[in-house]
Write a protein that holds these residues in place. Structure first.
Motif, PDB file in Angstrom:
ATOM      1  N   ASP A 106      -0.535 -29.330  16.031  1.00 23.76           N
ATOM      2  CA  ASP A 106      -0.168 -28.155  15.415  1.00 23.76           C
ATOM      3  C   ASP A 106       1.535 -28.109  15.301  1.00 23.76           C
ATOM      4  N   LEU A 107       1.945 -28.020  14.106  1.00 30.69           N
ATOM      5  CA  LEU A 107       3.704 -28.125  14.062  1.00 30.69           C
ATOM      6  C   LEU A 107       4.512 -27.216  14.981  1.00 30.69           C
ATOM      7  N   VAL A 108       3.841 -26.103  15.196  1.00 27.65           N
ATOM      8  CA  VAL A 108       4.397 -24.943  16.186  1.00 27.65           C
ATOM      9  C   VAL A 108       3.402 -24.844  17.362  1.00 27.65           C
ATOM     10  N   PRO A 109       3.308 -25.729  18.516  1.00 30.89           N
ATOM     11  CA  PRO A 109       2.294 -25.619  19.319  1.00 30.89           C
ATOM     12  C   PRO A 109       2.577 -24.445  20.520  1.00 30.89           C
ATOM     13  N   ASP A 110       2.432 -23.193  19.834  1.00 26.56           N
ATOM     14  CA  ASP A 110       2.684 -21.989  20.584  1.00 26.56           C
ATOM     15  C   ASP A 110       1.642 -20.923  20.369  1.00 26.56           C
ATOM     16  N   PRO A 111       0.836 -20.801  21.277  1.00 24.23           N
ATOM     17  CA  PRO A 111      -0.263 -19.966  21.358  1.00 24.23           C
ATOM     18  C   PRO A 111      -0.034 -18.398  21.314  1.00 24.23           C
ATOM     19  N   PHE A 117       5.873 -13.890  16.751  1.00 25.82           N
ATOM     20  CA  PHE A 117       5.003 -14.203  18.156  1.00 25.82           C
ATOM     21  C   PHE A 117       5.031 -12.824  19.003  1.00 25.82           C
ATOM     22  N   SER A 118       4.243 -13.311  19.646  1.00 23.66           N
ATOM     23  CA  SER A 118       3.957 -11.873  20.843  1.00 23.66           C
ATOM     24  C   SER A 118       4.253 -12.720  22.114  1.00 23.66           C
ATOM     25  N   ARG A 119       5.320 -11.969  22.810  1.00 23.92           N
ATOM     26  CA  ARG A 119       5.848 -12.602  24.037  1.00 23.92           C
ATOM     27  C   ARG A 119       6.056 -11.305  24.979  1.00 23.92           C
ATOM     28  N   ASN A 120       5.445 -11.372  26.335  1.00 22.32           N
ATOM     29  CA  ASN A 120       5.827 -10.271  27.050  1.00 22.32           C
ATOM     30  C   ASN A 120       5.154  -9.146  26.572  1.00 22.32           C
ATOM     31  N   GLY A 121       4.270  -9.008  25.881  1.00 19.91           N
ATOM     32  CA  GLY A 121       3.866  -7.700  25.237  1.00 19.91           C
ATOM     33  C   GLY A 121       4.638  -7.042  23.978  1.00 19.91           C
ATOM     34  N   GLU A 122       5.610  -7.979  23.341  1.00 17.10           N
ATOM     35  CA  GLU A 122       6.391  -7.573  22.399  1.00 17.10           C
ATOM     36  C   GLU A 122       6.392  -8.616  21.305  1.00 17.10           C
ATOM     37  N   LEU A 123       6.487  -7.957  20.080  1.00 15.36           N
ATOM     38  CA  LEU A 123       6.629  -8.808  18.887  1.00 15.36           C
ATOM     39  C   LEU A 123       7.919  -9.500  18.572  1.00 15.36           C
ATOM     40  N   VAL A 124       8.139 -10.808  18.605  1.00 16.11           N
ATOM     41  CA  VAL A 124       9.337 -11.292  18.469  1.00 16.11           C
ATOM     42  C   VAL A 124       9.539 -12.040  17.058  1.00 16.11           C
ATOM     43  N   THR A 125      10.442 -11.839  16.190  1.00 22.33           N
ATOM     44  CA  THR A 125      10.581 -12.478  15.011  1.00 22.33           C
ATOM     45  C   THR A 125      11.672 -13.483  15.032  1.00 22.33           C
ATOM     46  N   GLU A 126      11.265 -14.647  14.465  1.00 22.87           N
ATOM     47  CA  GLU A 126      12.211 -15.773  14.276  1.00 22.87           C
ATOM     48  C   GLU A 126      12.233 -16.367  13.066  1.00 22.87           C
ATOM     49  N   GLY A 127      13.221 -17.064  12.618  1.00 16.61           N
ATOM     50  CA  GLY A 127      13.184 -17.831  11.517  1.00 16.61           C
ATOM     51  C   GLY A 127      12.394 -19.102  11.309  1.00 16.61           C
ATOM     52  N   PHE A 128      11.715 -19.285  10.593  1.00 21.72           N
ATOM     53  CA  PHE A 128      10.894 -20.533  10.758  1.00 21.72           C
ATOM     54  C   PHE A 128      11.615 -21.948  10.954  1.00 21.72           C
TER      55      PHE A 128
END
Length: 232
Positions: free
Chosen positions: A126-131, A189-200
């Motif tokens: 997976d290009l972004v190996p982040d569950p 992404f979902s991190r620590n119960g929050e949605l986090v948006t990042e530039g691809f």
């Protein structure tokens, strides 16, 4: 003058962040083979000066070799298909005096993205190996829909019987001036119960953590075709 052409080409994406050759650089880009073909319409103001416009379909892209923390390399290939419309001015030796005519053309090119796919040589990778990844842009949306650039070609026309017909061989190259990557695309992404948006494309930033550099497409290859001169 009416014409048609087809041939193989090599595609490559130029980006300083993918080609630093620094120790530990996880991303290294590489060229990929593709094909191109199209039709052209031209007009000569004189025996040696003319203009032409082409409608071309180009299969190109780039490959990205990604090295993971264990040193395993996975090759991700970006397959990008474009419609290209170059408008070029050209010069050639006098076709009235020779059966072999040398020609050179150059001019601006408008490019429109038709299709974008990503494949890799390791289906489990997976290009972004982040569950925690929730949403990610499509491959098509990751690239700019329209691009401006410059196209050049040089080659020969070989006169065939009947006289208005000629066989053409060209070395063709084009280069994009504008960024082919859509840097505005984001992933969630979902991190620590929050949605986090990042530039691809932030994932592919330079080794020093700076904003990702401009990405330009370069293609070069040979085309083989025929032309028919009206009014002879």
């Amino acid at each position: 003058k009416l014409g048609a052409f087809v041939g193989p080409q090599l595609g490559y994406h130029l980006n300083a962040d993918d080609n630093t050759n620094l120790t530990g650089d996880a991303f290294q880009s590489a060229p990929v083979w593709g094909t191109t073909g199209g039709v052209s319409v031209g007009y000569h103001f004189s025996d040696i000066i003319g203009v032409k416009i082409q409608a071309q379909y180009s299969q190109q892209g780039t490959a990205l070799n990604v090295t993971d923390t264990e040193g395993e390399v996975t090759r991700f290939t970006q397959q990008l298909d474009y419609f290209k419309v170059p408008l070029m001015v050209g010069f050639n030796t006098n076709p009235l005096q020779k059966k072999l005519v040398f020609a050179f053309f150059v001019g601006p090119q408008f490019t429109s993205l038709a299709r974008a796919l990503q494949v890799n040589d390791n289906p489990s990778a997976d290009l972004v190996p982040d569950p925690t990844l929730i949403t990610r842009p499509s491959t098509f949306d990751l690239y700019t829909s329209t691009v401006w650039g410059l196209a050049t070609e040089v080659g020969v026309d070989i006169q065939l019987p009947p006289e208005p017909l000629a066989f053409s061989i060209r070395y063709r190259q084009d280069f994009s001036f504008t960024d082919i990557e859509n840097k505005t695309q984001e992933q969630t992404f979902s991190r620590n119960g929050e949605l986090v948006t990042e530039g691809f494309w932030q994932f592919f930033n330079g080794s020093n953590g700076s904003r990702r550099a401009l990405t330009q497409a370069l293609t070069s290859g040979l085309t083989f075709g025929s032309t028919y001169t009206l009014g002879n």
